[in-house]
Design a protein around this motif. Structure first.
Motif, PDB file in Angstrom:
ATOM      1  N   TYR A   1       0.835  -1.214   0.000  1.00 23.49           N
ATOM      2  CA  TYR A   1       0.000   0.000   0.000  1.00 23.49           C
ATOM      3  C   TYR A   1       0.866   1.259   0.000  1.00 23.49           C
ATOM      4  O   TYR A   1       0.686   2.164  -0.830  1.00 23.49           O
ATOM      5  N   LEU A   2       1.835   1.315   0.916  1.00 29.72           N
ATOM      6  CA  LEU A   2       2.700   2.492   1.011  1.00 29.72           C
ATOM      7  C   LEU A   2       3.600   2.630  -0.208  1.00 29.72           C
ATOM      8  O   LEU A   2       3.890   3.742  -0.656  1.00 29.72           O
ATOM      9  N   GLY A   3       4.047   1.468  -0.748  1.00 24.35           N
ATOM     10  CA  GLY A   3       4.887   1.495  -1.941  1.00 24.35           C
ATOM     11  C   GLY A   3       4.151   2.072  -3.140  1.00 24.35           C
ATOM     12  O   GLY A   3       4.703   2.900  -3.891  1.00 24.35           O
ATOM     13  N   LEU A   4       2.904   1.682  -3.319  1.00 23.63           N
ATOM     14  CA  LEU A   4       2.091   2.214  -4.424  1.00 23.63           C
ATOM     15  C   LEU A   4       1.818   3.701  -4.232  1.00 23.63           C
ATOM     16  O   LEU A   4       1.856   4.482  -5.193  1.00 23.63           O
ATOM     17  N   ARG A   5       1.554   4.105  -2.990  1.00 25.71           N
ATOM     18  CA  ARG A   5       1.339   5.529  -2.714  1.00 25.71           C
ATOM     19  C   ARG A   5       2.596   6.337  -3.026  1.00 25.71           C
ATOM     20  O   ARG A   5       2.525   7.438  -3.580  1.00 25.71           O
ATOM     21  N   LYS A   6       3.738   5.769  -2.686  1.00 23.81           N
ATOM     22  CA  LYS A   6       5.014   6.442  -2.933  1.00 23.81           C
ATOM     23  C   LYS A   6       5.256   6.638  -4.430  1.00 23.81           C
ATOM     24  O   LYS A   6       5.898   7.599  -4.842  1.00 23.81           O
ATOM     25  N   LEU A   7       4.711   5.728  -5.235  1.00 28.03           N
ATOM     26  CA  LEU A   7       4.858   5.811  -6.694  1.00 28.03           C
ATOM     27  C   LEU A   7       3.762   6.656  -7.344  1.00 28.03           C
ATOM     28  O   LEU A   7       3.714   6.776  -8.567  1.00 28.03           O
ATOM     29  N   GLY A   8       2.872   7.218  -6.537  1.00 26.29           N
ATOM     30  CA  GLY A   8       1.866   8.138  -7.059  1.00 26.29           C
ATOM     31  C   GLY A   8       0.506   7.531  -7.337  1.00 26.29           C
ATOM     32  O   GLY A   8      -0.355   8.198  -7.939  1.00 26.29           O
ATOM     33  N   PHE A   9       0.260   6.298  -6.907  1.00 24.31           N
ATOM     34  CA  PHE A   9      -1.024   5.651  -7.145  1.00 24.31           C
ATOM     35  C   PHE A   9      -1.953   5.845  -5.938  1.00 24.31           C
ATOM     36  O   PHE A   9      -1.502   6.254  -4.855  1.00 24.31           O
ATOM     37  N   THR A  10      -3.235   5.542  -6.136  1.00 26.54           N
ATOM     38  CA  THR A  10      -4.223   5.684  -5.059  1.00 26.54           C
ATOM     39  C   THR A  10      -4.890   4.333  -4.795  1.00 26.54           C
ATOM     40  O   THR A  10      -6.026   4.095  -5.226  1.00 26.54           O
ATOM     41  N   PRO A  11      -4.192   3.442  -4.104  1.00 24.54           N
ATOM     42  CA  PRO A  11      -4.734   2.095  -3.847  1.00 24.54           C
ATOM     43  C   PRO A  11      -5.805   2.099  -2.760  1.00 24.54           C
ATOM     44  O   PRO A  11      -5.860   2.992  -1.915  1.00 24.54           O
ATOM     45  N   HIS A  12      -6.628   1.071  -2.793  1.00 33.77           N
ATOM     46  CA  HIS A  12      -7.625   0.839  -1.748  1.00 33.77           C
ATOM     47  C   HIS A  12      -7.208  -0.410  -0.977  1.00 33.77           C
ATOM     48  O   HIS A  12      -6.846  -1.425  -1.565  1.00 33.77           O
TER      49      HIS A  12
END
Length: 230
Positions: free
Chosen positions: A193-204
């Motif tokens: 989750y944090l990795g995807l956020r760090k790459l600019g995505f908005t995961p659920h």
């Protein structure tokens, strides 16, 4: 033919007695052979730390997602499990293990299941990879700082995780797009989750999965991680 050919200390009482006597007297029948093979480079006598790069980041990811490290008295085993139908996965990660450990792993199909094992035995696997032995279901797992500090390494780390436990799904009639990572380890889900956020995505985030649902993000992330591209 020698009387003890084919027997071990577990299957024959006399062989077990010989083994126990040699252990008590500290007799090593293989000492000269071990020294010779070390000199010839056929037997490892050192286990240096792995180089911190994209290959190591991806290997750590795929092991955390679909691998296992077990312990033996004098060695450890690393096993990565794949679906039998995913030959690209088997080829990629057996090659990556070979590159990191400098020896080819064994590849075997599991009996009575649609799975393939990529297996290698060596000392200090857990310590060198920074991954705990045994079941990791309830372990606290954290992405290494050297991976988090480098975008390329983070992408490779996430690729390994998604190759092991990821799923890409689309249903165009209902305009449904999903890129999903599934796992029962809460801390590993948090890593993704944090990795995807760090790459600019908005995961659920839900109980057992991390999900991207926006069409543009699903395709962008799939391409960024090169998911299922072998």
């Amino acid at each position: 033919m020698s009387w003890n050919k084919g027997f071990t200390k577990f299957s024959h009482s006399s062989v077990r007695k010989i083994s126990e006597t040699m252990r008590r007297k500290k007799i090593d029948n293989f000492a000269s052979w071990r020294q010779r093979t070390k000199k010839e480079g056929l037997f490892k006598n050192s286990y240096p730390a792995f180089r911190k790069d994209g290959d190591l980041a991806e290997l750590i990811g795929v092991i955390l997602g679909g691998g296992y490290i077990g312990a033996f008295p004098r060695s450890e085993v690393l096993r990565i499990v794949s679906n039998t139908n995913n030959s690209g996965f088997v080829k990629r990660y057996s090659s990556l293990v070979n590159k990191m450990f400098k020896k080819m792993p064994s590849i075997s199909k599991r009996r009575y299941s649609n799975c393939v094992n990529i297996t290698i035995y060596e000392k200090y696997i857990s310590k060198r990879l920074g991954i705990p032995q045994g079941s990791r279901k309830n372990s606290k797992l954290f992405a290494p700082k050297w991976i988090l500090r480098n975008k390329i390494y983070l992408i490779r780390y996430l690729r390994g995780l998604y190759e092991a436990e990821g799923c890409f799904c689309i249903h165009k009639p209902t305009y449904t797009y999903k890129f999903i990572f599934t796992n029962r380890n809460e801390s590993l889900l948090e890593n993704v989750y944090l990795g995807l956020r760090k790459l600019g995505f908005t995961p659920h985030k839900s109980e057992y999965k991390i999900q991207l649902s926006k069409r543009e993000e699903v395709y962008k992330c799939k391409e960024l991680l090169r998911f299922r591209k072998y």
